[in-house]
Design a protein around this motif. Structure first.
Motif, PDB file in Angstrom:
ATOM      1  N   GLY A  74      14.838 -20.933 -16.332  1.00 52.10           N
ATOM      2  CA  GLY A  74      15.168 -19.432 -15.926  1.00 52.10           C
ATOM      3  C   GLY A  74      15.162 -19.283 -16.957  1.00 52.10           C
ATOM      4  O   GLY A  74      15.082 -19.763 -18.567  1.00 52.10           O
ATOM      5  N   GLY A  75      15.531 -17.787 -17.187  1.00 50.16           N
ATOM      6  CA  GLY A  75      15.154 -16.908 -19.342  1.00 50.16           C
ATOM      7  C   GLY A  75      13.951 -17.292 -19.645  1.00 50.16           C
ATOM      8  O   GLY A  75      14.085 -17.095 -21.453  1.00 50.16           O
ATOM      9  N   ASP A  76      13.280 -17.618 -18.403  1.00 48.02           N
ATOM     10  CA  ASP A  76      11.889 -17.954 -19.833  1.00 48.02           C
ATOM     11  C   ASP A  76      11.412 -19.096 -20.651  1.00 48.02           C
ATOM     12  O   ASP A  76      10.609 -18.798 -22.211  1.00 48.02           O
ATOM     13  N   GLY A  77      12.772 -19.959 -20.305  1.00 47.44           N
ATOM     14  CA  GLY A  77      12.728 -21.382 -21.159  1.00 47.44           C
ATOM     15  C   GLY A  77      13.532 -20.685 -22.333  1.00 47.44           C
ATOM     16  O   GLY A  77      14.588 -21.857 -22.799  1.00 47.44           O
ATOM     17  N   ILE A  78      14.330 -18.949 -22.350  1.00 49.34           N
ATOM     18  CA  ILE A  78      15.248 -19.334 -22.915  1.00 49.34           C
ATOM     19  C   ILE A  78      16.879 -20.055 -22.706  1.00 49.34           C
ATOM     20  O   ILE A  78      17.616 -21.056 -24.139  1.00 49.34           O
ATOM     21  N   VAL A  79      17.136 -20.682 -21.195  1.00 50.42           N
ATOM     22  CA  VAL A  79      18.496 -20.726 -20.948  1.00 50.42           C
ATOM     23  C   VAL A  79      18.112 -22.335 -22.035  1.00 50.42           C
ATOM     24  O   VAL A  79      19.365 -22.122 -22.324  1.00 50.42           O
ATOM     25  N   ALA A  80      17.395 -22.862 -21.644  1.00 56.17           N
ATOM     26  CA  ALA A  80      17.454 -24.168 -21.687  1.00 56.17           C
ATOM     27  C   ALA A  80      17.471 -24.555 -23.529  1.00 56.17           C
ATOM     28  O   ALA A  80      17.859 -25.254 -24.074  1.00 56.17           O
ATOM     29  N   ILE A  81      16.976 -23.966 -23.841  1.00 52.12           N
ATOM     30  CA  ILE A  81      16.081 -23.498 -25.681  1.00 52.12           C
ATOM     31  C   ILE A  81      17.422 -24.004 -26.440  1.00 52.12           C
ATOM     32  O   ILE A  81      17.735 -24.250 -27.022  1.00 52.12           O
ATOM     33  N   ASN A  82      18.572 -22.371 -25.641  1.00 48.15           N
ATOM     34  CA  ASN A  82      19.743 -22.414 -26.452  1.00 48.15           C
ATOM     35  C   ASN A  82      20.817 -22.930 -26.513  1.00 48.15           C
ATOM     36  O   ASN A  82      21.697 -23.675 -27.382  1.00 48.15           O
ATOM     37  N   THR A  83      20.555 -23.945 -24.774  1.00 54.90           N
ATOM     38  CA  THR A  83      21.165 -24.674 -24.151  1.00 54.90           C
ATOM     39  C   THR A  83      21.295 -26.424 -25.220  1.00 54.90           C
ATOM     40  O   THR A  83      22.909 -26.783 -26.112  1.00 54.90           O
ATOM     41  N   PHE A  84      20.065 -26.830 -25.759  1.00 55.86           N
ATOM     42  CA  PHE A  84      19.473 -27.262 -27.192  1.00 55.86           C
ATOM     43  C   PHE A  84      20.257 -26.858 -28.457  1.00 55.86           C
ATOM     44  O   PHE A  84      21.121 -27.773 -28.792  1.00 55.86           O
ATOM     45  N   VAL A  85      19.466 -25.555 -28.373  1.00 58.90           N
ATOM     46  CA  VAL A  85      19.923 -25.450 -30.391  1.00 58.90           C
ATOM     47  C   VAL A  85      21.341 -25.658 -29.971  1.00 58.90           C
ATOM     48  O   VAL A  85      22.094 -25.751 -31.138  1.00 58.90           O
ATOM     49  N   THR A  86      22.574 -24.747 -29.520  1.00 60.16           N
ATOM     50  CA  THR A  86      24.017 -24.768 -29.555  1.00 60.16           C
ATOM     51  C   THR A  86      24.390 -26.115 -30.073  1.00 60.16           C
ATOM     52  O   THR A  86      25.841 -26.096 -30.304  1.00 60.16           O
ATOM     53  N   ALA A  87      23.933 -26.807 -29.580  1.00 61.70           N
ATOM     54  CA  ALA A  87      24.629 -28.146 -28.749  1.00 61.70           C
ATOM     55  C   ALA A  87      24.765 -29.298 -30.236  1.00 61.70           C
ATOM     56  O   ALA A  87      25.666 -29.974 -30.095  1.00 61.70           O
ATOM     57  N   GLN A  88      23.637 -29.629 -30.930  1.00 63.77           N
ATOM     58  CA  GLN A  88      23.214 -29.718 -32.197  1.00 63.77           C
ATOM     59  C   GLN A  88      24.058 -30.968 -32.504  1.00 63.77           C
ATOM     60  O   GLN A  88      25.103 -31.608 -32.738  1.00 63.77           O
ATOM     61  N   ASP A  89      23.379 -32.188 -31.378  1.00 62.21           N
ATOM     62  CA  ASP A  89      23.416 -33.173 -31.064  1.00 62.21           C
ATOM     63  C   ASP A  89      22.412 -33.790 -30.568  1.00 62.21           C
ATOM     64  O   ASP A  89      21.503 -33.137 -30.144  1.00 62.21           O
ATOM     65  N   ASP A  90      22.020 -34.498 -32.009  1.00 66.92           N
ATOM     66  CA  ASP A  90      20.985 -35.448 -32.264  1.00 66.92           C
ATOM     67  C   ASP A  90      20.495 -36.353 -31.117  1.00 66.92           C
ATOM     68  O   ASP A  90      19.920 -37.152 -30.345  1.00 66.92           O
ATOM     69  N   HIS A  91      21.739 -36.010 -29.491  1.00 65.28           N
ATOM     70  CA  HIS A  91      21.894 -37.623 -28.398  1.00 65.28           C
ATOM     71  C   HIS A  91      21.020 -36.361 -27.174  1.00 65.28           C
ATOM     72  O   HIS A  91      20.880 -36.949 -25.983  1.00 65.28           O
ATOM     73  N   ILE A  92      20.953 -35.300 -27.818  1.00 67.33           N
ATOM     74  CA  ILE A  92      20.664 -33.993 -26.697  1.00 67.33           C
ATOM     75  C   ILE A  92      19.543 -33.116 -26.816  1.00 67.33           C
ATOM     76  O   ILE A  92      19.581 -32.807 -28.656  1.00 67.33           O
TER      77      ILE A  92
END
Length: 325
Positions: A74-92
């Motif tokens: 969804g969201g042209d990939g932005i939904v997933a990317i934003n979830t990943f970026v905001t996690a700031q976790d090297d296991h995500i």
């Protein structure tokens, strides 16, 4: 008064904690220390989803930690990317095709992330991207399609992928003087169905999307945009072989981590992915059967390939008068 001081101190402490950097990434030797999550920009059943699950199963055994898949389409990939970026976790980590994001600066205002937030870890595969036409279209080659388009300006329609690859394709059409009108689709399968029915005359898509109609004899693939022929359809030429090298583009699929992830850890993860892919013919065969070219590569090689795609995209955008937002 003491209550006010305690409240003020609490706010100050919270602000200080919020300003602290994220926990330092694990070392290459100790990582992973807990379950790993791959966040996908595409839904279940997509080529990237199938590839990620094959790897997750093998890496779970290699790393002695669960590797979990989370689809966030969804969201042209932005939904997933934003979830990943905001996690700031090297296991995500983000598992995605580069087409999920390279076009964003030209298509979206106020992106919630920067390109530097996505650190390439490993290339996994190249999606086979085909240029298809209805089976009954008189044109039998890519060159003949262009001749037909020039003879009938504005009378043919095309459909394509979303994101950066669409811009590249549209830029190519302009460069060769083909006036073909774009028909937007939210669902790529609907576009393939309309191509089969002759309502669209040209379709640029992952071959996996077109394959059911190809097998039904309703669609004909003229060329693939990849740098090499696909072993799943070895008789189909590349666009370079078909006389249109400017349209060459690989559908890069791979893994990304946070920018804080050390290079030695990224290289180790890439080496692990290459090891499980090279050592398991089932992964190779399954990727090929879903129209993907197995092509594991390290972080530097993956980053270089993405930069090359961005350069091609920037030229196409400039030719079309599209400016990064």
């Amino acid at each position: 008064m003491d209550g006010v001081r305690r409240t003020a101190c609490a706010f100050i402490l919270a602000a200080l904690l919020a300003s602290l950097p994220a926990a330092p990434p694990a070392s290459a030797q100790s990582w992973p220390t807990r379950p790993v999550k791959f966040i996908l920009t595409l839904g279940p059943g997509s080529g990237a989803d199938i590839g990620s699950r094959l790897l997750a199963d093998r890496l779970t055994k290699k790393w002695n930690q669960p590797v979990v898949i989370e689809n966030r389409p969804g969201g042209d990939g932005i939904v997933a990317i934003n979830t990943f970026v905001t996690a700031q976790d090297d296991h995500i980590l983000l598992f995605a095709p580069s087409s999920s994001f390279i076009g964003h600066p030209y298509q979206h205002d106020n992106l919630p992330y920067k390109a530097s937030d996505l650190a390439p870890i490993a290339r996994v595969s190249n999606t086979v991207i085909g240029i298809s036409v209805p089976a009954d279209l008189p044109a039998k080659t890519l060159g003949e399609v262009l001749d037909l388009a020039r003879a009938k300006p504005g009378q043919l329609n095309w459909a394509g992928l979303t994101g950066g690859l669409d811009i590249i394709f549209e830029g190519w059409l302009k460069s060769v003087g083909a006036d073909i009108k774009k028909v937007p689709y939210r669902n790529p399968v609907e576009a393939a169905n309309d191509l089969a029915a002759g309502r669209v005359q040209l379709y640029e898509s992952a071959y996996a999307i077109a394959r059911p109609q190809v097998q039904a004899g309703k669609i004909r693939v003229l060329a693939v945009t990849n740098t090499a022929r696909a072993s799943a359809i070895p008789d189909i030429p590349t666009v370079a072989e078909a006389g249109q090298p400017a349209l060459t583009i690989d559908g890069l699929v791979g893994l990304f981590g946070p920018p804080t992830m050390p290079m030695d850890l990224r290289e180790r993860i890439a080496a692990d992915i290459k090891a499980v892919m090279d050592g398991d013919p089932v992964i190779q065969d399954r990727l090929i059967s879903t129209a993907q070219l197995p092509k594991p590569g390290g972080p530097a090689e993956f980053a270089k390939s993405i930069d090359e795609q961005r350069a091609v995209l920037a030229k196409a955008a400039k030719d079309l008068g599209i400016v990064a937002k």
